[in-house]
Write a protein that holds these residues in place. Sequence first.
Motif, short mmCIF file in Angstrom:
data_model
loop_
_atom_site.label_atom_id
_atom_site.label_comp_id
_atom_site.label_asym_id
_atom_site.label_seq_id
_atom_site.Cartn_x
_atom_site.Cartn_y
_atom_site.Cartn_z
N ARG A 1 0.83 -1.20 0.00
CA ARG A 1 0.00 0.00 0.00
C ARG A 1 0.87 1.26 0.00
NH1 ARG A 1 -3.00 -3.86 -0.34
NH2 ARG A 1 -5.07 -4.10 0.61
N ALA A 2 1.95 1.22 0.75
CA ALA A 2 2.83 2.39 0.82
C ALA A 2 3.49 2.67 -0.52
CB ALA A 2 3.88 2.18 1.92
N ARG A 3 3.95 1.61 -1.19
CA ARG A 3 4.59 1.81 -2.50
C ARG A 3 3.62 2.36 -3.53
NH1 ARG A 3 7.42 -3.07 -1.20
NH2 ARG A 3 5.81 -4.31 -2.23
N ARG A 4 2.36 1.94 -3.42
CA ARG A 4 1.35 2.41 -4.37
C ARG A 4 0.76 3.76 -3.98
NH1 ARG A 4 -2.11 -3.22 -4.61
NH2 ARG A 4 -0.51 -4.53 -5.61
N GLY A 5 1.13 4.27 -2.83
CA GLY A 5 0.58 5.54 -2.37
C GLY A 5 -0.86 5.43 -1.90
N GLU A 6 -1.28 4.24 -1.50
CA GLU A 6 -2.65 4.03 -1.03
C GLU A 6 -2.68 4.23 0.49
OE1 GLU A 6 -3.71 0.15 -2.35
OE2 GLU A 6 -3.51 0.64 -4.48
N GLY A 7 -2.74 5.49 0.89
CA GLY A 7 -2.64 5.82 2.30
C GLY A 7 -3.87 5.52 3.13
N GLU A 8 -5.00 5.31 2.49
CA GLU A 8 -6.25 5.14 3.24
C GLU A 8 -6.21 3.93 4.17
OE1 GLU A 8 -9.55 5.07 0.62
OE2 GLU A 8 -9.21 7.07 -0.20
N ASP A 9 -5.57 2.84 3.72
CA ASP A 9 -5.56 1.62 4.50
C ASP A 9 -4.41 1.56 5.50
OD1 ASP A 9 -7.72 0.73 3.05
OD2 ASP A 9 -6.51 -0.41 1.63
N LEU A 10 -3.43 2.43 5.38
CA LEU A 10 -2.22 2.29 6.18
C LEU A 10 -2.46 2.50 7.67
CD1 LEU A 10 0.47 4.01 3.93
CD2 LEU A 10 0.03 1.57 4.26
N ARG A 11 -3.38 3.41 8.02
CA ARG A 11 -3.64 3.66 9.44
C ARG A 11 -4.21 2.42 10.12
NH1 ARG A 11 -3.90 8.60 11.45
NH2 ARG A 11 -4.51 9.46 9.42
N SER A 12 -5.21 1.78 9.48
CA SER A 12 -5.81 0.60 10.09
C SER A 12 -4.83 -0.57 10.09
CB SER A 12 -7.09 0.21 9.36
OG SER A 12 -6.85 -0.04 7.99
N LEU A 13 -4.03 -0.71 9.03
CA LEU A 13 -3.02 -1.77 9.00
C LEU A 13 -2.00 -1.57 10.12
CD1 LEU A 13 -2.35 -2.13 5.15
CD2 LEU A 13 -3.44 -3.81 6.65
N GLN B 1 -0.08 11.27 8.65
CA GLN B 1 0.59 10.19 7.95
C GLN B 1 2.08 10.50 7.84
OE1 GLN B 1 -0.30 7.33 7.01
NE2 GLN B 1 -2.53 7.32 6.90
N PRO B 2 2.95 9.50 7.98
CA PRO B 2 4.38 9.76 7.84
C PRO B 2 4.72 10.28 6.46
CG PRO B 2 3.93 7.40 7.87
CD PRO B 2 2.65 8.08 8.25
N ALA B 3 5.72 11.16 6.40
CA ALA B 3 6.12 11.72 5.11
C ALA B 3 6.59 10.63 4.16
CB ALA B 3 7.23 12.76 5.32
N ARG B 4 7.23 9.61 4.70
CA ARG B 4 7.72 8.49 3.90
C ARG B 4 7.16 7.19 4.47
NH1 ARG B 4 11.67 9.12 0.37
NH2 ARG B 4 12.42 6.98 0.74
N PRO B 5 5.92 6.84 4.11
CA PRO B 5 5.31 5.62 4.66
C PRO B 5 6.09 4.36 4.34
CG PRO B 5 3.99 6.51 2.86
CD PRO B 5 5.01 7.55 3.20
N VAL B 6 6.82 4.34 3.20
CA VAL B 6 7.62 3.17 2.87
C VAL B 6 8.66 2.93 3.95
CG1 VAL B 6 9.28 2.22 1.23
CG2 VAL B 6 7.24 3.38 0.39
N ASP B 7 9.30 4.00 4.44
CA ASP B 7 10.30 3.87 5.49
C ASP B 7 9.66 3.38 6.79
OD1 ASP B 7 12.14 4.79 3.70
OD2 ASP B 7 12.22 6.83 4.52
N SER B 8 8.46 3.88 7.08
CA SER B 8 7.77 3.46 8.30
C SER B 8 7.49 1.96 8.27
CB SER B 8 6.46 4.25 8.45
OG SER B 8 5.76 3.83 9.60
N TRP B 9 7.06 1.45 7.11
CA TRP B 9 6.76 0.02 7.02
C TRP B 9 8.02 -0.81 6.95
CZ3 TRP B 9 2.64 -2.63 8.30
CH2 TRP B 9 1.46 -1.90 8.52
N ALA B 10 9.11 -0.23 6.51
CA ALA B 10 10.40 -0.93 6.59
C ALA B 10 10.79 -1.12 8.06
CB ALA B 10 11.48 -0.14 5.84
N GLU B 11 10.48 -0.13 8.88
CA GLU B 11 10.73 -0.26 10.32
C GLU B 11 9.88 -1.38 10.91
OE1 GLU B 11 9.98 3.54 12.06
OE2 GLU B 11 11.59 4.53 10.98
N HIS B 12 8.60 -1.45 10.50
CA HIS B 12 7.77 -2.56 10.95
C HIS B 12 8.39 -3.91 10.57
CE1 HIS B 12 4.24 0.42 10.92
NE2 HIS B 12 4.32 -0.03 12.16
N GLY B 13 8.88 -3.99 9.34
CA GLY B 13 9.48 -5.24 8.88
C GLY B 13 10.71 -5.62 9.69
#
Length: 235
Positions: free
Chosen positions: A114-126, A162-174
């Motif tokens: 979702r982060a790579r596609r720029g689909e921010g709507e689902d990121l908060r709930s995920l 929303q984080p400025a770079r959601p991809v980085d945020s999800w990399a932290e989750h990983g």
Amino acid sequence: MRIPAHSVCTAIRDDIVSGVYERGSRLTEELLARRYGVSRVPVREALRTLESEGFVVTRRHAGACVAEPTEQEAADLLEVRMLLEPLGAARAAQRRTEAHLKVLRGLVRLGQERARRGEGEDLRSLGGWFHETLAQASGSPGLIALLTQLRHKIAWMYAVEQPARPVDSWAEHGAIVDAVARGDAERARALTAQHAERAAGAHRLRRPDRPGLRTAPPPRVSSSQHGVNIAGARH
């Protein structure tokens, strides 16, 4: 069918968090019972629980009212979460099951896509599901309950950018999941502490409106509560 008090409590709490009942507004048993389609008994029990959680206060001559937390109380909640979430991650590294890892990895994959596609709507709930599952993986009922209550109260008091770079945020989750999978408690603790500290900077204190009850359709009160379905989570 008798609706259990915990379901009524969940419904009232959700309405407080979403702003249906604004800070300082009265919560009368009669009106709440009518709104949720229940008797006054489960409402009374729910209000006692919500008072113990800090969402409700009892005032002389007014009865139960939605609490009005101070800015300091709100700041304290973020600080407490930054202490407890790393503890939960460290315990998860020691106690997680394969089912927990499966859900966590699935959530990371979805979040990264979702982060790579720029689909921010689902990121908060995920993100919420990720942290809830990480807490459950700690295997500590007391810690899980504390973190759940903190998430509810922080969502009530703060708006989160929303984080400025959601991809980085999800990399932290990983990276956190990788540490948990390896059983590396100290790395899981350190990574989660860094992540929580960065996330805290995105929180903006909500400014309460004038107290009162917003117009909203009557909610549906479920007769049972459902936790995260570890076995049936989608990937």
